[in-house]
Design an enzyme around this catalytic site. Structure first.
Site, short mmCIF file in Angstrom:
data_model
loop_
_atom_site.label_atom_id
_atom_site.label_comp_id
_atom_site.label_asym_id
_atom_site.label_seq_id
_atom_site.Cartn_x
_atom_site.Cartn_y
_atom_site.Cartn_z
N CYS A 2 0.85 -1.17 0.00
CA CYS A 2 0.00 0.00 0.00
C CYS A 2 0.90 1.23 0.00
CB CYS A 2 -0.94 0.11 1.20
SG CYS A 2 -2.06 -1.27 1.37
N ARG A 27 3.55 -0.12 -5.17
CA ARG A 27 3.36 -0.70 -3.84
C ARG A 27 2.04 -1.44 -3.69
NH1 ARG A 27 6.74 1.47 -0.03
NH2 ARG A 27 5.28 0.94 1.60
N TRP A 75 -3.00 -2.61 -1.65
CA TRP A 75 -2.73 -4.01 -1.96
C TRP A 75 -3.44 -4.79 -0.87
CZ3 TRP A 75 -0.24 -8.24 0.33
CH2 TRP A 75 0.03 -9.30 -0.52
N ASN A 100 -1.01 2.07 5.86
CA ASN A 100 -0.21 1.03 5.23
C ASN A 100 0.26 0.14 6.37
OD1 ASN A 100 3.24 1.15 4.06
ND2 ASN A 100 1.80 -0.50 3.90
N GLY A 101 0.05 -1.18 6.22
CA GLY A 101 0.49 -2.09 7.29
C GLY A 101 -0.62 -3.04 7.69
N GLU A 484 16.01 -17.49 -10.71
CA GLU A 484 15.62 -16.10 -10.98
C GLU A 484 14.94 -16.00 -12.35
OE1 GLU A 484 15.20 -13.54 -9.32
OE2 GLU A 484 15.29 -11.87 -10.72
N LYS A 488 11.16 -14.67 -12.94
CA LYS A 488 10.81 -13.56 -13.84
C LYS A 488 9.70 -14.00 -14.78
CE LYS A 488 12.14 -11.04 -12.14
NZ LYS A 488 12.90 -10.65 -11.01
N GLU A 491 6.32 -14.50 -12.87
CA GLU A 491 5.78 -13.24 -12.33
C GLU A 491 5.06 -12.42 -13.39
OE1 GLU A 491 8.34 -10.90 -9.05
OE2 GLU A 491 9.50 -11.40 -10.82
N HIS A 507 15.62 -36.67 -10.55
CA HIS A 507 14.95 -37.07 -9.31
C HIS A 507 13.50 -36.60 -9.28
CE1 HIS A 507 18.68 -38.60 -7.79
NE2 HIS A 507 19.28 -37.45 -8.06
N LYS A 607 5.51 -4.43 -5.27
CA LYS A 607 6.97 -4.27 -5.27
C LYS A 607 7.55 -4.36 -3.86
CE LYS A 607 10.78 -2.80 -7.32
NZ LYS A 607 11.25 -4.00 -8.02
C1 G6P Z 1 8.58 -8.53 -3.67
C2 G6P Z 1 9.05 -7.99 -4.99
C3 G6P Z 1 10.31 -8.73 -5.43
C4 G6P Z 1 11.38 -8.65 -4.35
C5 G6P Z 1 10.85 -9.13 -2.99
C6 G6P Z 1 11.82 -8.79 -1.87
O1 G6P Z 1 8.12 -9.84 -3.82
O2 G6P Z 1 8.04 -8.11 -5.97
O3 G6P Z 1 10.80 -8.15 -6.61
O4 G6P Z 1 12.46 -9.44 -4.72
O5 G6P Z 1 9.62 -8.48 -2.68
O6 G6P Z 1 11.90 -7.40 -1.75
P1 G6P Z 1 13.16 -6.59 -1.27
O7 G6P Z 1 12.76 -5.15 -1.39
O8 G6P Z 1 13.37 -7.00 0.17
O9 G6P Z 1 14.31 -6.96 -2.11
#
Ligand code: G6P
Length: 612
Positions: A2, A27, A75, A100-101, A484, A488, A491, A507, A607
């Site tokens: 948020c 956010r 969010w 927010n929280g 990773e 990507k 996501e 396995h 994010k």
């Molecule tokens: C969220 C974001 C990711 C990020 C993760 C950890 O899931 O979408 O892109 O890697 O949080 O966030 P940070 O800010 O701690 O790297």
């Protein structure tokens, strides 16, 4: 998650609130809302499901103005994304609030408030705060005092901005566990979850500390600590420009951020590697002594940052000869870790506000670690402020939800940590230091060269558009890079993707391999290449379609069902994780564009995850 924005001025602040919300959309983006006030008029509130654009459309249908206001992009945690659950939430007598929280004791508070006759119109945990403030305001007749009393009763995390018709010139803000920044200007002041929201209106910022509550007027900001004592907080001048958080000519932030990587990595190395030497002082005062005493390393992070830590583990063991463990923060915080003597605790985070990572750091502080080191992209974040040692990545603001430049700069920072630790522990001599630093300095150029593969990868993406699943393989320090790559892809394209250390294929996952399963592999020329080639044979023998990002000297040749994409030559062991990440980012990006998904703001994600 948020995002919150608030403003107090003598001009109409609605445009500032809307622009701020747009900049905070990363956010959270399932609903948005705004409430404004002008002396003598009641609070005006508008909320809309969806992105800020939907809120803007709702406002244009029935325009209004205000000299003081609060705004929110959500969010969802408690209650579905709906207009009813969108912030601001209100109570009687013109109280409005954004939050927010997460409030953990909201059920108990709600029960008490219901008994007192308050009526709830949402399923959120936030609405209890608005009513509780109202209850206290009936007694205190002072918004600041009412908020101070209320926050003492809240368990959980919050960043709050509150206004009331009874005090039409006052904003009250509070912080505990979620970020709040106050933007200062002439005759007007602002509040937001982060500086990027306010860059178009100011460069002067003040950060609230944990437990602070502040009264913000157009000509003054008075901050009180958790004991209610007035305190002064430092003013910072931000070096960021408003444009640094804009996407310019790129179709998406993610694409812009992918292309910014050579510069971001170079900036992260700048002043920290001088000649062919690494300056350990770059980790902060006292770093050298801590690194000398380090006998083991515990890394904790979430998401993409956890992948960065997973790469570093290989290097810390192999180069520094130190034991190293890596954990996901949400798991670590509920374990009861046994801490070997002189273990350095390392957190990695783009935002520095990830709730689980922060909680892990706080736990670590009482668990007997040697010291804490944060690798982070946001200088004023909670993680940075609460850690003993810090290495800032200098990626600049990352807006695309799928992390790209933050990740590769984390890898660069971790490489510096490996060299620093290796040196201080006597595992690296001057010649080896020189060799490793030279490899580091070459990385921006290698990334630049790899980015030139984009047209090839765009073509390749066509073959993934209709797939429902994909597998990613790598070995050694490249296996987290396969993870990773899979992250990507899933996501932003919503294609189900999994990654495996290639040796693990037989396995289980091999059972899934058939002609419909693309298998993406990262294959630099390292000592595990021959092992990897055997794993690729296992895939081919089951009819799996292979896409191999390979060193030109790997000896892997194109054949029926095997597509080889030639990477730059002679990428060393220390460089490969960063360089081989680039094509995987580009692949995910182009598949997403072809599938017409929301690249920068994928569904259900955010994010910055400031809730548990
Ligand atoms: C969220 C974001 C990711 C990020 C993760 C950890 O899931 O979408 O892109 O890697 O949080 O966030 P940070 O800010 O701690 O790297």
């Amino acid at each position: 998650m948020c995002g919150i924005v608030a403003a107090v001025s003598s001009r109409d602040i609605l445009p500032v609130l809307i622009e701020g919300l747009k900049r905070l959309e990363y956010r959270g983006y399932d609903s948005a809302g705004v409430a404004t006030l002008t002396r003598g008029s009641p609070v005006r509130r508008v909320r809309a499901v969806g992105k800020v654009a939907a809120l803007q459309a709702a406002i244009s249908a029935d325009p209004f103005v205000g000299t003081i206001g609060i705004a929110h992009t959500r969010w969802a945690t408690h209650g579905v994304p709906s207009e009813r659950n969108a912030h601001p939430h209100v109570s009687q007598d013109g109280i409005a609030l954004v939050h927010n929280g997460i409030i953990e004791n909201h059920d108990a508070l709600r029960a008490e408030l219901l008994q007192s006759g308050y009526v709830f119109t949402s399923e959120t945990d936030t609405e209890v705060i608005a009513h509780r403030i109202h209850q206290h305001l009936l007694v205190t007749r002072d918004l600041l005092a009412a908020v101070q009393l209320t926050v003492r009763e809240l368990h959980g995390a919050y960043a709050l901005a509150v206004l009331t018709e009874a005090e039409p010139d006052t904003l009250v803000v509070a912080r505990s566990g979620c970020p709040v920044v106050i933007g200062l200007s002439d005759g007007e002041n602002f509040v937001a979850s982060d500086v990027s929201a306010l860059l178009p209106v100011t460069k002067q910022f003040m950060y609230l500390d944990e437990g602070d509550v502040a009264a913000v007027h157009k000509n003054s900001v008075v901050i009180y600590d958790s004991a209610g004592k007035p305190v002064l907080r430092k003013t910072h001048q931000s070096a960021l420009s408003a444009e640094s958080a804009e996407k310019g000519d790129y179709a998406h932030y993610m694409l812009k951020e992918i292309h910014e990587q050579p510069r971001a990595i170079a900036q992260t190395l700048e002043e920290r590697v001088v000649g062919a030497r690494l300056l350990e002082a770059a980790f902060g005062p006292g770093a050298i002594e801590m690194l000398q005493r380090t006998e083991a390393v515990q890394i904790v992070a979430c998401g993409t940052s956890w992948h960065a830590g997973s790469v570093a583990r290989y290097f810390i063991e192999q180069v520094c000869r130190l034991p190293c463990w890596i954990d996901i923060a949400s798991e670590f915080r509920y374990r009861d870790p046994v801490v070997p003597k002189n273990t350095l605790f390392v957190t990695i985070s783009q935002s520095g506000e990830t709730a689980d990572t922060l909680a892990a750091l706080r736990l670590a502080k009482s668990a007997g670690y040697l010291a804490s080191l944060a690798i982070c992209n946001v200088p004023e974040s909670s993680l940075v402020r609460e850690s003993d040692l810090v290495m800032l990545t200098r990626a600049g603001p990352e807006i695309g939800v799928a992390s790209t430049k933050a990740f590769t700069t984390q890898l660069a920072a971790l490489n510096m940590l490996v060299i620093a630790l290796g040196k201080q522990r006597g595992a690296i001599d001057q010649t080896r230091e020189r060799h490793l630093v030279e490899r580091l300095i070459e990385i921006p150029r290698l990334v630049e060269e790899t980015l030139k593969l984009e047209p090839v990868i765009r073509e390749l993406a066509k073959r993934f558009v209709d797939k429902r699943h994909a597998l990613f393989l790598g070995r050694g320090a490249l296996s987290p890079i396969a993870m990773e790559g899979a992250l990507k892809l899933k996501e932003i394209t919503y294609i189900h993707a999994e990654a495996y250390a290639a040796g693990e294929l037989k396995h289980g996952p091999l059972a899934l391999v058939d002609a419909d399963m693309p298998v993406v592999t990262v294959a630099p020329n390292n000592d595990l290449l021959e092992k990897l080639k055997s794993n690729l044979q296992e895939v081919r023998a089951r009819g799996g379609e292979l896409y191999v990002f390979a060193d030109p000297e790997s000896g892997i040749v194109e054949s029926d069902g095997v597509t080889v994409i030639q990477m730059p030559k002679h990428v060393s062991y220390f460089q490969a994780p960063i360089v081989y990440t680039i094509p995987l980012q580009l692949l995910a990006y182009h598949v997403a564009v072809m599938r017409d998904t929301d690249v920068d703001q994928p569904r259900n994600l955010a994010k910055s995850v400031t809730v548990e």
